[in-house]
Design an enzyme around this catalytic site. Structure first.
Site, PDB file in Angstrom:
ATOM      1  N   ALA A 237       0.841  -1.141   0.084  1.00  0.00           N
ATOM      2  CA  ALA A 237      -0.041   0.003   0.140  1.00  0.00           C
ATOM      3  C   ALA A 237       0.991   1.198   0.043  1.00  0.00           C
ATOM      4  O   ALA A 237       0.515   2.290  -0.687  1.00  0.00           O
ATOM      5  CB  ALA A 237      -1.156  -0.046   1.285  1.00  0.00           C
ATOM      6  N   GLU A 240       2.230   1.571  -3.834  1.00  0.00           N
ATOM      7  CA  GLU A 240       1.292   1.657  -4.964  1.00  0.00           C
ATOM      8  C   GLU A 240       0.908   3.121  -4.829  1.00  0.00           C
ATOM      9  O   GLU A 240       0.367   3.530  -5.936  1.00  0.00           O
ATOM     10  CB  GLU A 240       0.379   0.571  -4.836  1.00  0.00           C
ATOM     11  CG  GLU A 240       0.909  -0.724  -5.199  1.00  0.00           C
ATOM     12  CD  GLU A 240       1.395  -0.856  -6.671  1.00  0.00           C
ATOM     13  OE1 GLU A 240       0.935  -0.070  -7.662  1.00  0.00           O
ATOM     14  OE2 GLU A 240       2.491  -1.495  -7.093  1.00  0.00           O
ATOM     15  N   SER A 242       1.450   6.346  -3.365  1.00  0.00           N
ATOM     16  CA  SER A 242       2.162   7.197  -3.812  1.00  0.00           C
ATOM     17  C   SER A 242       2.712   7.238  -5.071  1.00  0.00           C
ATOM     18  O   SER A 242       2.788   8.384  -5.678  1.00  0.00           O
ATOM     19  CB  SER A 242       3.549   7.119  -2.584  1.00  0.00           C
ATOM     20  OG  SER A 242       3.152   7.271  -1.486  1.00  0.00           O
ATOM     21  N   CYS A 342      -7.259   4.703   5.102  1.00  0.00           N
ATOM     22  CA  CYS A 342      -5.803   4.286   4.739  1.00  0.00           C
ATOM     23  C   CYS A 342      -5.042   4.710   6.042  1.00  0.00           C
ATOM     24  O   CYS A 342      -4.579   5.786   6.268  1.00  0.00           O
ATOM     25  CB  CYS A 342      -5.386   5.029   3.600  1.00  0.00           C
ATOM     26  SG  CYS A 342      -3.572   4.504   3.333  1.00  0.00           S
ATOM     27  N   GLU A 351       5.315  12.287   1.894  1.00  0.00           N
ATOM     28  CA  GLU A 351       6.214  11.778   0.818  1.00  0.00           C
ATOM     29  C   GLU A 351       5.841  12.693  -0.724  1.00  0.00           C
ATOM     30  O   GLU A 351       6.808  13.164  -1.067  1.00  0.00           O
ATOM     31  CB  GLU A 351       6.075  10.441   0.541  1.00  0.00           C
ATOM     32  CG  GLU A 351       6.711   9.451   1.207  1.00  0.00           C
ATOM     33  CD  GLU A 351       6.399   7.961   1.101  1.00  0.00           C
ATOM     34  OE1 GLU A 351       6.947   6.951   1.891  1.00  0.00           O
ATOM     35  OE2 GLU A 351       5.726   7.792   0.130  1.00  0.00           O
TER      36      GLU A 351
END
Length: 396
Positions: A237, A240, A242, A342, A351
């Site tokens: 997770a 994928e 980001s 999430c 990020e």
């Protein structure tokens, strides 16, 4: 009971996958909830998706992929993941991971994210004035970050990327035998690595363990297989989401000739909304569920919540098909809601903000060098390659 509008729309059709939004707009206009010929419910409006993400009578009901024995490595990981379970099991699996995140691991990594992003960008531009920003920058960064967060040696980063991509291709409709074989092999290799690293942590006295998320997890009540499943989920997770948000959002910005707003974090929220990386989240009714407008999903019915359609609902977002880098407020549902919200959202936001800021600080004249190459998938939407040209580099 009112009958729902029905559709024979094929969500696997290549034309739809290439650009799903015109058909999603058309379906939403027919009714916020429509039913496919297969019997699956499609929920397309923001209000409905937001509410049903929180509906406790809609659950994630994991069903082992067949043939069970051949796919056991893949099934085993998913059987014990928090995302595929509901309370009380979901609560038990999520609590220790959430507690570990709350120990400050994300903010601890911010300087490291900046350093990694700078190094990757240096390497990317060293060979010339253009490069694939996905392969060289957007993809390796979150893998390196989530690996460091968990305590996985960075030497495994290329393997982690390959394993993650192989596993998530199983989430698309009717995966081919080659995709299935690759996903099973990746799940087995991925689990093997994490099992070995977790065993090392368990053999190490608590006071001598490194300050990473895997050390935190082995110190909890989670079983060995649950620790492994949690770590693999975080790696998948964290990578994928980001990568695809960055690629989709950057392409949207560059095609429109736009740049991030002064507050880059605001632009990140718009990137999350405009071209959602996760388009569809399926749940199963465990009791009769009011879908709105007199429509009821019966126990066993599959309900697909179309996050990308909800994020372009004109009832909530002005001019929803336009990417507005300064859009605020921005109540998108890209990270879900309710118990399955999430867990890695703060890490992804950090990020994305840091990497986008650095990219445009150094290269304000960034432009598309060629047509991006889409992944050709719908549930997880993104690009395999985004060629960019740099223009003149700004002083650092």
């Amino acid at each position: 009971m009112r009958s729902a509008p029905t559709t024979s729309a094929d969500l696997t059709d290549p034309a739809f996958v290439a650009d799903p939004y015109p058909l999603l707009d058309e379906l939403r206009a027919a009714g916020p909830v429509v039913r496919q010929d297969s019997g699956r419910w499609l929920v397309l409006d923001h209000a409905g998706v937001s509410r049903l993400l929180r509906e406790r009578a809609l659950g994630r009901v994991w069903r082992d992929r067949e043939p069970t024995d051949a796919l056991e490595p893949f099934n085993l990981l998913h059987r014990h993941q928090m995302m595929e379970n509901e309370p009380p099991d979901h609560t038990r699996l999520r609590r220790p991971v959430a507690a570990a995140f709350n120990r400050g691991h994300v903010e601890r990594l911010r300087p490291r994210v900046r350093s990694l992003a700078a190094s990757l960008l240096d390497e990317a531009v060293a060979s010339g004035p253009s490069f694939d920003v996905v392969a060289a920058y957007a993809e390796p960064l979150p893998v390196l970050v989530i690996a460091e967060l968990l305590g996985v040696p960075s030497s495994y980063a290329p393997s982690l990327r390959d394993w993650s991509q192989a596993i998530v291709r199983m989430y698309e409709h009717a995966p081919s035998p080659a995709v299935v074989d690759a996903a099973v092999a990746a799940a087995e290799d991925f689990a093997g690595l994490v099992t070995e690293l977790a065993a090392e942590r368990r053999r190490t006295p608590p006071e001598d363990r490194p300050a990473d998320l895997l050390s935190d997890l082995v110190a909890t009540e989670l079983s060995d297989v649950e620790v492994v499943a949690s770590a693999v989920l975080l790696l998948n997770a964290g990578h994928e989401a980001s990568v695809n948000v960055f690629g989709n959002g950057l392409v949207g910005l560059l095609r429109a000739g736009l740049r991030p707003a002064a507050d880059v974090a605001v632009t990140v929220e718009e990137m999350l909304r405009f071209d959602s990386a996760l388009q569809l989240f399926e749940r199963t009714a465990t009791a009769p569920v009011d879908l709105g407008g007199g429509l009821v999903a019966e126990p066993g019915d599959t309900v697909a919540l179309l996050l990308g359609a909800a994020n372009r609902d004109p009832a909530v977002f002005a001019d929803p098909a336009t990417l507005d880098p300064a859009r605020s407020p921005n109540p998108h549902v890209a990270f879900g809601a309710g118990v399955h919200f999430c867990l890695g959202a703060p890490l992804a936001r950090m990020e994305l903000t840091e990497s986008l800021t650095l990219l445009f600080e150094r290269h304000p004249d960034l432009a598309l060098a060629d047509e991006p190459t889409p992944r050709g998938t719908f549930v997880l939407r993104g690009f395999n390659a985004v060629p960019v040209s740099l223009g003149v580099e700004s002083p650092r």
